[in-house]
Design an enzyme around this catalytic site. Structure first.
Site, PDB file in Angstrom:
ATOM      1  N   GLU A   1      21.644  75.863 -22.399  1.00  0.00           N
ATOM      2  CA  GLU A   1      20.676  76.694 -23.100  1.00  0.00           C
ATOM      3  C   GLU A   1      20.426  76.176 -24.510  1.00  0.00           C
ATOM      4  O   GLU A   1      21.353  75.663 -25.144  1.00  0.00           O
ATOM      5  CB  GLU A   1      21.163  78.145 -23.148  1.00  0.00           C
ATOM      6  CG  GLU A   1      21.225  78.779 -21.775  1.00  0.00           C
ATOM      7  CD  GLU A   1      21.601  80.259 -21.822  1.00  0.00           C
ATOM      8  OE1 GLU A   1      21.299  80.967 -20.849  1.00  0.00           O
ATOM      9  OE2 GLU A   1      22.206  80.704 -22.829  1.00  0.00           O
TER      10      GLU A   1
ATOM     11  N   ILE B   1      22.949  97.666 -16.811  1.00  0.00           N
ATOM     12  CA  ILE B   1      21.638  97.014 -16.898  1.00  0.00           C
ATOM     13  C   ILE B   1      20.910  97.081 -15.570  1.00  0.00           C
ATOM     14  O   ILE B   1      19.722  97.427 -15.511  1.00  0.00           O
ATOM     15  CB  ILE B   1      21.795  95.553 -17.373  1.00  0.00           C
ATOM     16  CG1 ILE B   1      22.228  95.531 -18.841  1.00  0.00           C
ATOM     17  CG2 ILE B   1      20.494  94.771 -17.187  1.00  0.00           C
ATOM     18  CD1 ILE B   1      22.621  94.157 -19.354  1.00  0.00           C
TER      19      ILE B   1
ATOM     20  N   ARG C   1      23.916  85.485 -16.329  1.00  0.00           N
ATOM     21  CA  ARG C   1      24.501  84.286 -16.917  1.00  0.00           C
ATOM     22  C   ARG C   1      24.099  83.064 -16.102  1.00  0.00           C
ATOM     23  O   ARG C   1      24.010  83.119 -14.877  1.00  0.00           O
ATOM     24  CB  ARG C   1      26.030  84.377 -16.951  1.00  0.00           C
ATOM     25  CG  ARG C   1      26.609  85.194 -18.104  1.00  0.00           C
ATOM     26  CD  ARG C   1      26.361  84.500 -19.438  1.00  0.00           C
ATOM     27  NE  ARG C   1      26.930  85.213 -20.574  1.00  0.00           N
ATOM     28  CZ  ARG C   1      26.309  86.130 -21.278  1.00  0.00           C
ATOM     29  NH1 ARG C   1      25.083  86.515 -20.938  1.00  0.00           N
ATOM     30  NH2 ARG C   1      26.895  86.693 -22.328  1.00  0.00           N
TER      31      ARG C   1
ATOM     32  N   HIS D   1      16.815  83.075 -22.826  1.00  0.00           N
ATOM     33  CA  HIS D   1      17.829  84.105 -23.082  1.00  0.00           C
ATOM     34  C   HIS D   1      17.289  85.178 -24.027  1.00  0.00           C
ATOM     35  O   HIS D   1      17.867  85.473 -25.077  1.00  0.00           O
ATOM     36  CB  HIS D   1      19.105  83.479 -23.645  1.00  0.00           C
ATOM     37  CG  HIS D   1      20.348  84.197 -23.206  1.00  0.00           C
ATOM     38  ND1 HIS D   1      21.482  83.552 -22.809  1.00  0.00           N
ATOM     39  CD2 HIS D   1      20.635  85.527 -23.119  1.00  0.00           C
ATOM     40  CE1 HIS D   1      22.419  84.427 -22.483  1.00  0.00           C
ATOM     41  NE2 HIS D   1      21.919  85.643 -22.661  1.00  0.00           N
TER      42      HIS D   1
ATOM     43  N   GLY E   1      16.835  88.409 -23.159  1.00  0.00           N
ATOM     44  CA  GLY E   1      17.144  89.740 -22.644  1.00  0.00           C
ATOM     45  C   GLY E   1      17.316  90.802 -23.702  1.00  0.00           C
ATOM     46  O   GLY E   1      16.755  91.902 -23.603  1.00  0.00           O
ATOM     47  N   ALA E   2      18.081  90.496 -24.714  1.00  0.00           N
ATOM     48  CA  ALA E   2      18.360  91.484 -25.760  1.00  0.00           C
ATOM     49  C   ALA E   2      17.507  91.276 -26.999  1.00  0.00           C
ATOM     50  O   ALA E   2      17.767  91.869 -28.045  1.00  0.00           O
ATOM     51  CB  ALA E   2      19.836  91.423 -26.144  1.00  0.00           C
TER      52      ALA E   2
END
Length: 307
Positions: free
Chosen positions: A254, A143, A225, A273, A275-276
């Site tokens: 989270e 990444i 993380r 969160h 990111g994906a």
């Protein structure tokens, strides 16, 4: 066969899964479950011990810190994951967050919505360019290197890095300046990217001592993380001007809420969160984790085996 799945994965992957197994959404009859597919679900030693028929755990994503790996290994349960499926999506978010923070995009929009902006291009929203700045990498996995490719070619950034697991030859091959000391590398960078897993050695890796090594105009982005950066120390550093700004897609608790003091700062950007969280990555991750889990259940060798 019975496969546990109670979180969203791409419908295409779910349909494929249904062709081979029954999907269950709870652990009421955990002893009957053959496989577990998870995104954020915690798979503890207790669950693994009770799941006498469990053969494989599939992580929809890269980080598998919510799985008791030692227990899985002890009980002969294979763990698979999707290490390459979300690389591009997370890399693009890193670039987006760096640009957002550098140009005050989020805070400008919030002020516009509240009619608090009384003139165009107000001086308090003067940002900085990414072009020809120095990018510092804490961790040099897939990444981080994908983000580096965008930033190096798009913004002609110089790149320095700290990763004790990367060889000198690899640094030279990538054209990245190697630092043996994290503190020295942080002091060189204008933009800092955090891309390391959360382990005992990386927990609170970036604390106030490390933040004080940074340039006062440094911008930090963490999409790895929560817990790698000490949140209390980061708040202090942002509040007192130790560094310019930061953005994070990951938190200890989270999703983040307004109760997190960081979210009250104008020089900080939070995302939950994400990111994906792209259509393309969700398809890749969903299909990969299903293929990996089914490979194990069929007695085949998976491609992405953790243990």
């Amino acid at each position: 066969m019975k496969i546990f799945l109670n979180e969203y994965i791409h419908p295409t992957a779910v349909e494929k899964l249904k062709d081979y197994a029954e999907i269950v959404t709870d652990f009421k009859n955990v002893e009957e479950i053959d496989a577990i597919i998870l995104r954020t679900t915690n798979v503890s030693r207790e669950i693994i011990e009770k799941a006498s028929n469990l053969k494989v755990i599939g992580k929809h994503g890269v980080g598998y810190d919510t799985i008791d790996i030692n227990a899985a290994k002890e009980y002969g349960v294979k763990v698979v994951y999707t290490p390459k499926s979300n690389v591009q999506s997370v890399a693009e978010l890193i670039v987006a967050l760096m640009t957002n923070v550098a140009r005050n995009t989020s805070i400008a929009f919030e002020k516009v919505k509240k009619s608090e902006v009384k003139m165009v291009a107000p001086k308090e929203m003067v940002g900085v360019e990414l072009q020809r700045k120095t990018l510092g990498l804490v961790g040099m996995g897939n990444i981080a290197l994908a983000a580096t490719d965008i930033l190096k070619n798009g913004y002609r950034m110089d790149v320095v890095g700290y990763d004790p697991f990367v060889s000198e030859e690899r640094y030279q091959q990538l054209g990245i300046k190697k630092y043996e000391s994290l503190e020295e590398m942080l002091g060189e960078a204008d933009f800092i990217n955090i891309s390391v897993p959360l382990t005992e050695s990386t927990r609170n890796m970036i604390d106030l001592e490390k933040l004080k090594c940074c340039k006062p105009n440094a911008i930090i982005v963490n999409t790895a993380r929560g817990g790698v950066i000490n949140e209390e120390d980061l708040y202090f550093a942002l509040k007192t001007g130790v560094i310019r700004a930061a953005a994070s897609d990951v938190f200890i608790q989270e999703p983040p809420t307004a109760e997190n003091p960081l979210t009250q700062l104008e020089n900080f950007v939070a995302t939950p969160h994400l990111g994906a969280c792209t259509e393309e990555a969700m398809i890749r991750m969903g299909m990969t984790v299903v293929d990996e889990v089914l490979a194990v259940l069929k007695g085949e060798e998976p491609q992405y085996l953790v243990v």
